[in-house]
Design an enzyme around this catalytic site. Structure first.
Site, PDB file in Angstrom:
ATOM      1  N   ASP A 300      15.316  -6.643  16.966  1.00  0.00           N
ATOM      2  CA  ASP A 300      14.317  -6.758  16.226  1.00  0.00           C
ATOM      3  C   ASP A 300      14.477  -5.732  15.223  1.00  0.00           C
ATOM      4  OD1 ASP A 300      12.705  -8.856  16.991  1.00  0.00           O
ATOM      5  OD2 ASP A 300      11.653  -7.578  18.583  1.00  0.00           O
ATOM      6  N   ASP A 337      -4.725   5.176  -1.282  1.00  0.00           N
ATOM      7  CA  ASP A 337      -3.869   4.394  -0.232  1.00  0.00           C
ATOM      8  C   ASP A 337      -3.528   5.216   0.957  1.00  0.00           C
ATOM      9  OD1 ASP A 337      -2.497   2.758   1.140  1.00  0.00           O
ATOM     10  OD2 ASP A 337      -1.043   1.984  -0.649  1.00  0.00           O
ATOM     11  N   GLU A 341       2.993   3.445   3.390  1.00  0.00           N
ATOM     12  CA  GLU A 341       3.931   3.179   1.896  1.00  0.00           C
ATOM     13  C   GLU A 341       2.933   4.016   0.804  1.00  0.00           C
ATOM     14  OE1 GLU A 341       3.221  -1.161   1.369  1.00  0.00           O
ATOM     15  OE2 GLU A 341       4.103  -1.589   3.100  1.00  0.00           O
ATOM     16  N   ALA A 370      -6.548  -9.237  -0.034  1.00  0.00           N
ATOM     17  CA  ALA A 370      -5.302 -10.507  -0.047  1.00  0.00           C
ATOM     18  C   ALA A 370      -5.590 -11.465  -1.214  1.00  0.00           C
ATOM     19  CB  ALA A 370      -5.639 -11.292   1.203  1.00  0.00           C
ATOM     20  N   THR A 372      -6.552 -10.468  -4.555  1.00  0.00           N
ATOM     21  CA  THR A 372      -5.747  -9.866  -5.735  1.00  0.00           C
ATOM     22  C   THR A 372      -4.725  -9.363  -5.363  1.00  0.00           C
ATOM     23  OG1 THR A 372      -6.586  -7.645  -5.350  1.00  0.00           O
ATOM     24  CG2 THR A 372      -7.991  -9.154  -6.665  1.00  0.00           C
ATOM     25  N   ARG A 373      -4.396  -9.096  -3.989  1.00  0.00           N
ATOM     26  CA  ARG A 373      -2.979  -8.468  -3.862  1.00  0.00           C
ATOM     27  C   ARG A 373      -2.648  -7.355  -4.699  1.00  0.00           C
ATOM     28  NH1 ARG A 373       1.239 -13.052  -4.121  1.00  0.00           N
ATOM     29  NH2 ARG A 373       2.465 -11.656  -2.680  1.00  0.00           N
ATOM     30  N   SER A 375      -3.944  -2.817  -5.281  1.00  0.00           N
ATOM     31  CA  SER A 375      -5.090  -1.966  -4.953  1.00  0.00           C
ATOM     32  C   SER A 375      -4.885  -0.729  -6.036  1.00  0.00           C
ATOM     33  CB  SER A 375      -4.667  -1.335  -3.784  1.00  0.00           C
ATOM     34  OG  SER A 375      -3.251  -0.779  -3.748  1.00  0.00           O
ATOM     35  N   ASP A 506       8.173  -9.320  23.287  1.00  0.00           N
ATOM     36  CA  ASP A 506       6.904  -8.657  23.879  1.00  0.00           C
ATOM     37  C   ASP A 506       5.858 -10.035  23.842  1.00  0.00           C
ATOM     38  OD1 ASP A 506       6.548  -8.594  21.208  1.00  0.00           O
ATOM     39  OD2 ASP A 506       6.150  -6.635  21.286  1.00  0.00           O
ATOM     40  N   ASP A 510       7.729 -15.103  22.667  1.00  0.00           N
ATOM     41  CA  ASP A 510       9.125 -14.851  22.868  1.00  0.00           C
ATOM     42  C   ASP A 510       9.555 -15.236  24.326  1.00  0.00           C
ATOM     43  OD1 ASP A 510       9.777 -13.228  20.631  1.00  0.00           O
ATOM     44  OD2 ASP A 510       8.971 -11.416  21.482  1.00  0.00           O
TER      45      ASP A 510
END
Lengths: 671, 191, 560
Positions: A300, A337, A341, A370, A372-373, A375, A506, A510
């Site tokens: 992964d 924020d 990130e 979600a 306006t996507r 901040s 997990d 899977d």
């Protein structure tokens, strides 16, 4: 746990005696055969004593032959002992608990106290804070935190809830808070914990395919040398030589591959043990062996190859804007924020321009939505925003211009994410959020490649992003926009080329891929379905471990091969010790073959037998620890191991036998 | 039934190959060789006055000082070429040792003291060895010359002339064919 | 030494193109005798498109061998009544006929009979010579079947035995045989069906000279690693081997197919380096043997040197002057490194170490390069064992050419090695206890032991050469060695075909950096080591009581 823990050795010494039982020893043909020879020689020695014949030589040979058998059983007992220590701690977790068996699943008030050992699959039980979970089960109702340290050694509690990928609980773990209603998924005695205990104790150990084949080779060699020694009676008869049974027994036992025969099962048990020590439980030895054979690893991306958090790495101002202004706007927009990130943006701004914005009480944080996507932060009439490029442009109603669009595309193609940044409705530029590849991972993959293992990155990213990260991490292939189905397809395709695939997973989705893979490592935190489908469970739930699992598998095979080679190569020198000794009475001229200048025939034979016995003990640490693994190509590995164990096996006994002969000389034994 | 199915091809192939490889090919090859290389194909026979005196490549016995002597033969002094074979005595064989000792004594008696070439006192593999080593021939030459009242150098020259040298020094061994040597010897004008 | 180098240069140089050609024969790409080939199929009812599982292949091979065995038995018993019997030789006894039929069916060519006196020209041609072709072709066919196991993934078929047998005979054995036979006639090998010749020797004695259709049979005898001499003295007989050049030719013939087979293999699996590796291992073992035997023989016999024989000559007992020592030892070592068993000098009279070399090469399983076909598949067995033993050391389930070596293959391979060991050691050990066995010996002391051990080794390994002093036409040895030949051939070949079947069915795994490398000097060394340790060590005790003891006794001045 040190290699030679006093308690383990004491216990192993006792166990090794119990293991002399021929019925159980029959599993190991070479050592079983040695036991028969030892018994025969003892009989001769006793007969000599009773008949007042000189019995010194037969007696000493008999004793050392028995020691040979004993050392072999001791090696196995040592390997088991080390596993047992861990099993004991697991057993404590299993210690009898009482379960609250619900008569009516909908009514949590009425339950019957039932011993955990009486639970069956499908029973519904209730556990409350402080209870031990009685058996492997699936959560059907409730949310709670569970302390799984009994199984994983990790003391931080984990959340378990009904539905989703965190619904499986393991017997022996403890509820820390709240309550859960569980459906039991394993009958008593076959729970995860039970299987683990059985595995580490080696009780249920079945021979692996390689081990069986190797045992056949060793049994074949034993028969071949049996023929050689028995027919020697005929050749001796013609030559006017008669051989005593102890002499023939000594020759035979020295020639048959007792060294590897004695250590073979210890190597297997120790291999499992190494895996367990590494907090991975394999459902069978076959899986460990398969791990060594793996040609492709499905890894992964998130968490294994990259840190999983995107980090700010560069600012791209639009034409006319200063980079410092952009950086400041970025920092302000990220002030509220708290995601990794956001923090990484602040860190970058500080690092590049020493911008450390202060957050004032009057500032209003505009959280990410979600819708306006975007901040940002409104502060003293100023507004700062960051967000997905197309959303930001749409909200401003402007076109970014050719240079802007080109920069955004370039960032995307490099596998990073561009965020557009505005200040007071004015587009300032872009910030690049990069998926950071773990340091050193590229070198590891290169090592894998030199071992002939392809690494395949599995990611939900789009193809462009995936390709960029794949290139940076140095994997051989990638599956972009991965779904359970295309993962499964990929595994089937690779297997169709004749390759073996390992993967870890997990989630319930899977499970098909885990079952299809030759080595499927399920995470302990994963669902019951995933754990059932895989053939290994990683108690630490660390997907990176797949690489180490492969190395442990390889190490197991290498250890087996190295000791086999060593054992077989030993024979040549033993001939030089024993053959002149047993023929020299008939043909004194054959003493020319006594290249080691061993003192007397008796001493020569005894020295070879003693060496043959002691070498087993001497190699126990190597068998338990395993041959040191080096991630290099097969050709280099072969060259090295063949030199060490092949050539070493040829030469070592010459020195060893000579030394033993000299030591016997010091004590005037058989001089 | 697996075996029945294979019966026809197996039997047929055995029969076919027997007829072709065992009959047709040898017959045809023999005829061809008889036509093309009749001398060799019939045994490299040497005739004198129309009578077969032997094969150029099969040894025959010579006794007496007049002729060069061939190697000892496990077939005895008859050199009976209707059979063939070696002594098969091992290196530690006492009877071989005795035989060698006797031959060494006889050889030094006949040809004087000096080194005894090994081929002169050991039996050949076929019992029909037509050749002796050059060393052996040279050792015998003086005695033969004396018996024939020839100058030694004439016989030695003859031996050297009749010698087959090892090709490139490695294929074979310098040797002399005893029958041919003795035939040439007979043809020499007496001095 | 130079001579040995010459032989190797000529053989190995020819093996490369021949190996490529043979691969084309196996893959049905050679067709210049197509009409003849098709004629055979039509007459014999062979469906050339049919492909066989390993079981069918083995059944076909066994059945054909069995039929051919009975045919030869019949011919030998009835030879008196058959054509081409100018000497009016009587039929063989049942016992000797059994031994001889077993011997030629198994490509052994052990000769318990006296050729000049007990075999008619007819029996030589119709019986022995045909067996020399077909037993060689059957061995090569089995090798081709084994090669096919490595060529593809999940393969069911190993080819068609009848097609292989026919093609190998027509395209390979017959053409080379004919060319070689012509050369042999040119050099002096007879080719006639006339009766024995009566001559009057120069000194007035009479001499009867045995003769017959020698040249043709000599050629296939060498090429097919058969070794059954037309004469008792085998290639020591001047009619079988007239000069040093024919000796070189015969030496070349008996080695060339054996060395070409690994090259064919390399072409069939499309990895020529794999073939060259096997060839190198074979060549190194043979070269060591050649050098060792030459050194031993050139050193001479110390007992004889002490008796006054010139030291410089070497050991000449049982050798022919026209060949010289290097060519004699190289020939015999080559013949035992293969399953030829032809001799141009008599091993019984070799020095102890000179005799040990041929015996040990046989005991190793005849892999240097071994009998046509059988040598190749024996090397494959040892290769699989090498890969298995050492292959684990690279940390993967061992595989050879992409085929995993697992329980089944190891079981069958060990079974094969076990059978060879059992017949050699139990046969010789038992014979030496019996009065009959000891009575057969021509020599006493350790050399007698060597004689018996050599006989069982030679029979079991299908070699056919002998310490020829042994009187082998006794009930014990006729039946015992006959059984050893049959088991040594078929009880080894069938497990090998089963291995081939098992491997063929497995998927062919792609090669990677983690794959055990089976080419190059390291693997060659490993393979040789495994051949010596797994193939040879079990014989060391017996060899010590035979040749080794004799060597030390000889140098201590002992005679028996």
């Amino acid at each position: 746990m040190s290699l030679f823990d006093g308690a383990i050795i004491r216990r192993a010494a006792l166990d090794s005696l119990a293991k002399l039982n021929p019925v159980t020893l029959m599993r190991n043909p070479v050592i079983f055969f040695t036991e028969i020879i030892s018994a025969l020689t003892s009989f001769v020695a006793v007969e000599d004593i009773v008949q007042h014949q000189p019995y010194g030589f037969p007696l000493v040979i008999a004793i050392w032959l028995w020691l040979t058998v004993l050392f072999a059983t001791f090696a196995e007992a040592m390997a088991e002992g080390r596993g047992r220590a861990r099993a004991e701690s697991l057993k404590r977790a299993r210690s009898e608990t009482m379960a609250k068996l619900l008569v009516d699943p909908r009514d949590r008030a009425i339950f019957k106290l039932t011993p955990a050992s009486d639970l069956c699959q499908g029973d519904i039980v209730l556990v409350k804070a402080g209870d031990i979970i009685p058996s492997d089960a699936e959560v059907i109702e409730g949310v709670a935190s569970v302390n799984e340290s009994a199984v994983t050694g990790e003391s931080a509690p984990v959340v378990r809830e009904a539905g989703g990928d965190r619904s499986a609980v393991t017997g022996g773990t403890q509820l820390v808070s709240d309550w859960l209603v569980l459906r039991i998924t394993a009958d008593a005695g076959s729970t995860f914990l039970d299987r683990m205990i059985a595995l580490v104790e080696g009780a249920e150990r079945r021979k692996t395919p390689n081990e069986i084949a190797l045992n056949i080779l060793l049994a074949g060699l034993t028969l071949i040398f049996l023929i050689a020694v028995i027919t020697l009676v005929g050749f001796g008869h013609y030559s006017g030589t008669s051989f005593s049974i102890p002499v023939l027994a000594a020759l035979l036992v020295c020639l048959i591959p007792t060294t590897i025969g004695g250590l073979l099962s210890a190597i297997g048990i120790a291999g499992m043990d190494r895996l367990v020590r590494f907090n991975v439980v394999a459902t069978s030895g076959r899986a460990v062996e398969a791990a060594g054979d793996v040609d492709a690893l499905l890894l992964d991306k998130t968490g294994t190859i990259t840190f999983g958090n995107r980090m700010a790495s560069a600012f791209f101002p639009v034409s006319g804007a200063a980079e410092r202004d952009l950086a400041e706007a970025c920092a302000l927009a990220s002030l509220g924020d708290d995601t990794p990130e956001g923090r990484s943006i602040l860190a970058l701004a500080r690092e590049r321009y020493n911008i450390v914005p202060q957050r004032s009480e009057s500032a209003t944080v505009i959280p990410f939505s979600a819708n306006t996507r975007m901040s940002g932060l409104d502060f003293a009439g100023q507004s700062y925003r960051k967000g997905a490029v197309d959303s930001v442009l749409k909200s401003l109603g402007v076109e970014g211009g050719a240079a802007f669009a080109e920069a955004a595309t370039r960032i995307g193609r490099a596998g990073s994410t561009p965020l557009a940044v505005t200040a007071n409705g004015k587009l300032l530029g872009l910030i690049e959020l990069k998926d950071i590849v773990k340091p050193g991972i590229k070198e590891r993959f290169a090592a894998m490649r030199s071992m002939g293992i392809r690494t395949v990155m599995v990611t939900g990213d789009n193809r462009i992003t995936a390709a960029a990260i794949a290139a940076e991490a140095g994997v051989d292939d990638y599956i972009a926009e991965a779904t359970p189905q295309n993962k499964l397809d990929y595994i089937r395709m690779v297997q169709g080329e004749g390759r073996l695939v390992a993967m870890c997973g997990d989630g319930t989705n899977d499970a098909p891929a885990l079952a299809q893979a030759d080595v499927g490592v399920a995470m302990q935190t994963g669902t019951q379905a995933a754990r059932e489908a895989g053939n290994m469970v990683d108690l630490d739930s660390d997907p990176t471990k797949l690489i180490e699992i492969v190395e442990i598998g390889k190490q197991l095979l290498i250890t087996r091969g190295a000791l086999t080679t060593f054992s077989i190569a030993n024979d040549i020198s033993k001939y030089f010790a024993i053959l002149p000794a047993i023929f020299v009475i008939t043909y004194p001229q054959l003493s020319a073959l006594n290249v080691m200048h061993l003192r007397t025939p008796e001493s020569a034979i005894l020295s070879a037998v003693i060496f043959n016995a002691l070498i087993i003990v001497a190699l126990v640490p190597l068998a338990l620890r395993g041959v040191k693994f080096r991630p290099v190509g097969a050709a280099a590995l072969l060259k090295r191991n063949l030199l060490v164990y092949g050539l070493g096996g040829l030469v070592a006994p010459f020195a060893g036998i000579k030394l033993i002969d000299m030591a016997l000389g010091v004590f005037n034994i058989f001089s | 039934m697996l075996i029945l199915r294979e019966l026809r091809p197996a039997i047929s192939l055995v029969v076919l190959f027997t007829l072709i490889l065992g009959l047709a090919v040898p017959e045809a090859f023999t005829s061809a060789m008889q036509a093309a290389l009749p001398w060799q194909a019939n045994g490299s026979l040497i005739r004198q006055n129309g009578k077969i005196i032997g094969s150029a490549i099969i040894g025959q016995n010579f006794t007496g000082a007049n002729y060069f002597a061939p190697r000892p033969s496990a077939l005895g002094t008859s050199y009976d070429a209707s059979t063939s074979g070696a002594s098969n005595l091992g290196p530690t064989s006492a009877s071989l040792l005795t035989a060698v000792q006797q031959r060494v004594a006889a050889y030094t008696k006949a040809f004087g003291p000096g080194p005894v070439p090994a081929d002169a006192v050991t039996a050949s593999g076929s019992g029909l060895d037509p050749d002796i080593s050059l060393a052996n021939a040279l050792r015998q030459a003086p005695a033969v010359a004396a018996a024939r009242h020839l100058p030694t150098h004439t016989v030695v020259d003859l031996v050297n002339r009749m010698t087959h040298h090892a090709a490139f020094g490695i294929v074979g061994l310098d040797h002399v064919n005893v029958l041919r040597l003795n035939l040439v010897l007979d043809a020499l004008p007496a001095s | 030494m130079l001579y040995i180098a010459l032989v190797f240069a000529l053989v190995l140089g020819a093996a490369f193109p021949l190996g490529r050609y043979m691969a084309a024969i196996f893959e049905r790409r050679v067709t210049w005798l197509r009409p003849v080939e098709l004629g055979f199929y039509r007459l014999a009812g062979v469906d050339e498109t049919r492909s066989m599982t390993w079981q069918a292949y083995a059944v076909a091979l066994l059945l054909l061998s069995l039929i051919h065995f009975f045919l030869l038995y019949g011919i030998l018993r009835l030879q008196y009544y058959l054509p081409f019997n100018p000497q009016h030789i009587a039929g063989m006894s049942p016992r000797l006929a059994f031994n001889t039929a077993a011997s030629f069916t198994t490509n052994t060519n052990w000769q318990a009979y006296l050729p000049e006196g007990q075999i008619s020209n007819g029996a030589q041609m119709l019986g022995l010579a045909v067996h020399m072709f077909l037993s060689a072709a059957a061995g090569i066919a089995a090798a081709a079947a084994v090669m096919r196991a490595f060529t593809a993934s999940a393969l069911k078929s190993l080819g068609n035995f009848y097609v292989d047998l026919t093609r190998i005979t027509l395209y390979l054995l017959l053409p080379i045989t004919l060319v070689a036979a012509v050369l042999l006639v040119v050099a002096g090998c007879p080719q006639t069906l006339a009766p024995f010749i009566s001559g009057h020797t120069l000194q007035g004695g009479s001499q009867t000279i045995a003769i017959g259709p020698v040249a043709l049979q000599e050629a296939i005898k060498q090429l097919g690693t058969n070794g059954g001499g037309f004469f008792n003295a085998n290639s020591g007989h001047p009619f079988e081997n007239p000069n040093a050049w024919t000796n070189l030719l015969e030496n070349w013939l008996l080695l060339v197919i054996g060395f070409a087979l690994p090259i064919s293999f390399g072409h069939m699996v499309k990895e020529t380096a794999q073939g060259r590796t096997l060839m190198a291992a074979m060549a190194i073992i043979l070269a060591l043997g050649c050098v060792g035997a030459y050194a031993a023989e050139a050193a001479g016999n110390p007992l004889h040197t002490a008796a006054g024989v010139a030291r410089s000559g070497g050991n000449w007992e049982g050798k022919e002057v026209r060949f010289g020592i290097p060519a004699s030892t190289t020939f015999n070592v080559s013949a035992t490194g293969t399953s030829t068993g032809a001799v141009d000098s008599f091993t019984d009279s070799y020095t102890p170490l000179g005799g040990l070399v041929p015996m040990f090469l046989m005991q190793l399983g005849e892999v240097s390069p071994g009998g046509v076909g059988s040598g190749f598949y024996t090397v494959i067995v040892f290769t699989l064992l090498s890969v298995f033993v050492a292959g684990l050391m690279v940390g993967r389930t061992p595989e050879y050419l992409g085929k995993k070596v697992q329980e089944k293959e190891i079981k069958l391979a060990m079974l094969g090695v076990l059978i060879l060991t059992l017949f050699i050691l139990a046969g010789a050990g038992f014979s030496l206890i019996t009065a009959s066995g000891v009575g057969s010996l021509a020599n006493t002391g350790p050399h007698g032991l060597s004689e018996m051990l050599y006989a069982w080794t030679s029979a079991t390994e299908n070699n056919g050469s002998a310490f020829a002093g042994l009187s082998a036409d006794t009930p014990l040895l006729d039946y015992g060695l006959g059984a050893a030949m049959l088991f040594g051939r078929f009880a080894f070949m069938i497990p090998v075909l089963a291995i081939a079947g098992s491997l063929a069915a497995k998927p062919k795994l792609p090669e990677s950096a983690g794959t055990f490398p089976t080419t190059g000097p390291l693997f060659i060394g490993l393979l040789i080591g495994v051949i010596i340790i797994l193939g040879g060590l079990q014989f060391m005790p017996a060899d010590t009581l035979g040749p080794l003891a004799e060597h030390f006794l000889l140098h201590a001045g002992k005679a028996f």
